[in-house]
Scaffold this active site. Structure first.
Site, PDB file in Angstrom:
ATOM      1  N   LYS A  17       0.540  -1.323   0.361  1.00 50.64           N
ATOM      2  CA  LYS A  17       0.239  -0.155  -0.102  1.00 50.64           C
ATOM      3  C   LYS A  17       0.389   1.122   0.175  1.00 50.64           C
ATOM      4  CE  LYS A  17      -2.575  -1.267   3.859  1.00 50.64           C
ATOM      5  NZ  LYS A  17      -1.594  -2.097   3.934  1.00 50.64           N
ATOM      6  N   ARG A  92     -10.075   0.856   9.041  1.00 54.72           N
ATOM      7  CA  ARG A  92      -9.007  -0.012   9.426  1.00 54.72           C
ATOM      8  C   ARG A  92     -10.594  -0.706   9.926  1.00 54.72           C
ATOM      9  NH1 ARG A  92      -3.155   1.228   8.667  1.00 54.72           N
ATOM     10  NH2 ARG A  92      -2.930  -1.065   9.235  1.00 54.72           N
ATOM     11  N   ARG A 126      11.592  -5.757   5.062  1.00 56.29           N
ATOM     12  CA  ARG A 126      11.833  -4.230   4.058  1.00 56.29           C
ATOM     13  C   ARG A 126      12.447  -3.693   5.266  1.00 56.29           C
ATOM     14  NH1 ARG A 126       6.094  -1.538   5.186  1.00 56.29           N
ATOM     15  NH2 ARG A 126       5.668  -2.900   7.125  1.00 56.29           N
ATOM     16  N   ARG A 159      11.576  -1.763  10.729  1.00 57.54           N
ATOM     17  CA  ARG A 159      10.770  -1.586  11.297  1.00 57.54           C
ATOM     18  C   ARG A 159      10.399  -1.898  12.640  1.00 57.54           C
ATOM     19  NH1 ARG A 159       5.137   0.034   7.818  1.00 57.54           N
ATOM     20  NH2 ARG A 159       4.206  -1.065   8.962  1.00 57.54           N
ATOM     21  N   ARG A 170      -0.213  -8.434  13.325  1.00 56.86           N
ATOM     22  CA  ARG A 170      -0.766  -7.630  12.599  1.00 56.86           C
ATOM     23  C   ARG A 170      -1.750  -8.025  11.232  1.00 56.86           C
ATOM     24  NH1 ARG A 170       4.237  -4.899  10.545  1.00 56.86           N
ATOM     25  NH2 ARG A 170       2.824  -3.382   9.001  1.00 56.86           N
TER      26      ARG A 170
HETATM   27  P1  AP5 Z   1       4.866  -1.181   1.708  1.00 54.41           P
HETATM   28  O1  AP5 Z   1       4.311  -0.566   0.285  1.00 54.41           O
HETATM   29  O2  AP5 Z   1       5.393  -1.314   2.714  1.00 54.41           O
HETATM   30  O3  AP5 Z   1       3.594  -2.592   2.190  1.00 54.41           O
HETATM   31  P2  AP5 Z   1       2.280  -1.433   3.450  1.00 54.41           P
HETATM   32  O4  AP5 Z   1       1.282  -2.451   2.722  1.00 54.41           O
HETATM   33  O5  AP5 Z   1       2.556   0.575   2.850  1.00 54.41           O
HETATM   34  O6  AP5 Z   1       2.541  -2.649   4.400  1.00 54.41           O
HETATM   35  P3  AP5 Z   1       3.267  -1.479   6.143  1.00 54.41           P
HETATM   36  O7  AP5 Z   1       3.282  -2.374   6.743  1.00 54.41           O
HETATM   37  O8  AP5 Z   1       3.676  -0.123   6.062  1.00 54.41           O
HETATM   38  O9  AP5 Z   1       1.237  -1.374   5.978  1.00 54.41           O
HETATM   39  P4  AP5 Z   1       0.490  -1.645   7.019  1.00 54.41           P
HETATM   40  O10 AP5 Z   1      -1.173  -1.896   7.230  1.00 54.41           O
HETATM   41  O11 AP5 Z   1       1.092  -3.143   8.456  1.00 54.41           O
HETATM   42  O12 AP5 Z   1       1.090  -0.378   8.346  1.00 54.41           O
HETATM   43  P5  AP5 Z   1       1.057   1.305   8.658  1.00 54.41           P
HETATM   44  O13 AP5 Z   1       2.433   1.382   8.285  1.00 54.41           O
HETATM   45  O14 AP5 Z   1      -0.173   1.564   8.099  1.00 54.41           O
HETATM   46  O15 AP5 Z   1       5.265  -2.968   0.940  1.00 54.41           O
HETATM   47  C1  AP5 Z   1       5.950  -3.197   2.233  1.00 54.41           C
HETATM   48  C2  AP5 Z   1       7.751  -4.002   1.792  1.00 54.41           C
HETATM   49  O16 AP5 Z   1       7.472  -4.913   0.270  1.00 54.41           O
HETATM   50  C3  AP5 Z   1       8.868  -3.302   1.374  1.00 54.41           C
HETATM   51  O17 AP5 Z   1       9.814  -3.925   1.911  1.00 54.41           O
HETATM   52  C4  AP5 Z   1       8.603  -3.011   0.029  1.00 54.41           C
HETATM   53  O18 AP5 Z   1       9.166  -2.511  -1.117  1.00 54.41           O
HETATM   54  C5  AP5 Z   1       8.164  -4.419  -0.868  1.00 54.41           C
HETATM   55  N1  AP5 Z   1       6.784  -4.636  -2.084  1.00 54.41           N
HETATM   56  C6  AP5 Z   1       6.192  -3.739  -2.003  1.00 54.41           C
HETATM   57  N2  AP5 Z   1       5.179  -4.423  -3.640  1.00 54.41           N
HETATM   58  C7  AP5 Z   1       6.630  -4.735  -3.673  1.00 54.41           C
HETATM   59  C8  AP5 Z   1       5.935  -5.787  -4.981  1.00 54.41           C
HETATM   60  N3  AP5 Z   1       5.472  -6.054  -6.032  1.00 54.41           N
HETATM   61  N4  AP5 Z   1       6.988  -7.132  -5.171  1.00 54.41           N
HETATM   62  C9  AP5 Z   1       8.121  -7.229  -4.175  1.00 54.41           C
HETATM   63  N5  AP5 Z   1       7.903  -6.459  -2.756  1.00 54.41           N
HETATM   64  C10 AP5 Z   1       7.436  -5.522  -2.680  1.00 54.41           C
HETATM   65  O19 AP5 Z   1       0.400   0.810   9.963  1.00 54.41           O
HETATM   66  C11 AP5 Z   1       1.547   0.625  10.739  1.00 54.41           C
HETATM   67  C12 AP5 Z   1       0.741   0.475  12.386  1.00 54.41           C
HETATM   68  O20 AP5 Z   1      -0.447   1.443  13.033  1.00 54.41           O
HETATM   69  C13 AP5 Z   1      -0.800  -0.337  12.525  1.00 54.41           C
HETATM   70  O21 AP5 Z   1      -0.401  -1.703  13.145  1.00 54.41           O
HETATM   71  C14 AP5 Z   1      -1.909   0.279  14.025  1.00 54.41           C
HETATM   72  O22 AP5 Z   1      -1.093  -0.156  14.921  1.00 54.41           O
HETATM   73  C15 AP5 Z   1      -1.592   1.286  13.475  1.00 54.41           C
HETATM   74  N6  AP5 Z   1      -2.684   2.082  12.525  1.00 54.41           N
HETATM   75  C16 AP5 Z   1      -2.164   2.689  11.614  1.00 54.41           C
HETATM   76  N7  AP5 Z   1      -3.756   3.115  11.138  1.00 54.41           N
HETATM   77  C17 AP5 Z   1      -4.092   2.822  12.010  1.00 54.41           C
HETATM   78  C18 AP5 Z   1      -5.500   2.829  12.454  1.00 54.41           C
HETATM   79  N8  AP5 Z   1      -6.222   3.805  10.910  1.00 54.41           N
HETATM   80  N9  AP5 Z   1      -6.097   2.732  12.716  1.00 54.41           N
HETATM   81  C19 AP5 Z   1      -5.786   2.521  13.612  1.00 54.41           C
HETATM   82  N10 AP5 Z   1      -4.827   1.547  13.772  1.00 54.41           N
HETATM   83  C20 AP5 Z   1      -3.562   2.235  13.152  1.00 54.41           C
END
Ligand code: AP5
Length: 215
Positions: A17, A92, A126, A159, A170
């Site tokens: 994402k 979410r 990552r 991270r 997660r």
């Molecule tokens: P990446 O693009 O970073 O993936 P992502 O889907 O963004 O993963 P995140 O871990 O950031 O998502 P998340 O939803 O768990 O965390 P968030 O930060 O939103 O890609 C991942 C890896 O894969 C990278 O190394 C990339 O290079 C590689 N990659 C990408 N595409 C690829 C491909 N096609 N092929 C190969 N490799 C690839 O949230 C973190 C925390 O914050 C949550 O757990 C929660 O505690 C809190 N939080 C955030 N939002 C809320 C909310 N709305 N409500 C409550 N809590 C919240």
């Protein structure tokens, strides 16, 4: 260029994402609003929000809906959102989706579909630069010199929530709270599911082939 649709990206942790949101935002010149980045910045700055966020994030659990909605409502009020935006990380929960509708109309929800074993592999590999925030992957996007940022020479970091135990939690949180949003948005006829496997550029092409411009 006409305005971009107001877009929500959905998908399990590690679906890509953040990667895709940044590319869409660049391509259409709209802001990327990442709730994860907002929270990580708060953790880094040691604010009250950051202190609250750290514990939840390190357990792989969600922060309270009301708190997240306050943060996003403030962000969506800024003038740069008026020509469209990419929302990455919210909603979410179904409660967040319903609250979001009271603030703004979402035009399209793009769900990135990737299997669990693949996302674990993506997250475990990552790496991020703590200084310039460039993103890498040990296997799929390795830096020229292992564990060192190509851009600024800083040692890369993992991270805190990318440890395998937290990743599994997660994913459990995603299945329980976020996956029901797929059905929720399908019923509203604004859900588009794209295959998240393959190279980053291929996934991006699939997303932009959806009609993302507002008429
Ligand atoms: P990446 O693009 O970073 O993936 P992502 O889907 O963004 O993963 P995140 O871990 O950031 O998502 P998340 O939803 O768990 O965390 P968030 O930060 O939103 O890609 C991942 C890896 O894969 C990278 O190394 C990339 O290079 C590689 N990659 C990408 N595409 C690829 C491909 N096609 N092929 C190969 N490799 C690839 O949230 C973190 C925390 O914050 C949550 O757990 C929660 O505690 C809190 N939080 C955030 N939002 C809320 C909310 N709305 N409500 C409550 N809590 C919240």
């Amino acid at each position: 260029m006409s305005d971009m649709k107001r877009l929500v990206l959905l998908g399990p942790p590690g679906a890509g994402k953040g990667t895709q949101a940044a590319m869409i935002a660049d391509h259409f010149c709209v802001p990327r609003i990442s709730t994860g980045d907002i929270l990580r910045n708060a953790v880094r700055e040691g604010t009250a929000l950051g202190q609250q966020a750290r514990a939840h994030m390190n357990r792989g659990e969600l922060l309270p809906d009301s708190l997240m909605m306050e943060i996003v409502e403030e962000r969506l009020k800024l003038p740069d959102c008026k020509n469209g935006f990419v929302l990455d990380g919210l909603p979410r929960t179904v409660i967040q989706a319903k609250e979001l509708e009271k603030i703004v109309n979402i035009d399209i929800v793009v769900a990135i579909d990737v299997g669990e074993e693949e996302v674990v592999r993506r997250l475990a590999g990552r790496r991020l630069c703590p200084i310039c925030e460039a993103g890498y992957h040990v296997e799929f996007k390795p830096p020229r010199q292992a564990e060192i940022c190509d851009r600024c020479g800083t040692p890369l970091k993992q991270r805190d929530d990318d440890q395998e135990g937290v990743i599994r939690n997660r994913l459990k949180t995603y299945r329980e709270w976020t996956a029901p949003l797929l059905e929720y948005y399908k019923r509203k006829s604004i859900l588009r599911v794209i295959d998240g496997k393959g190279k980053v550029e291929e996934v991006f092409r699939r997303i932009v082939s959806l009609d993302l411009q507002k008429r």
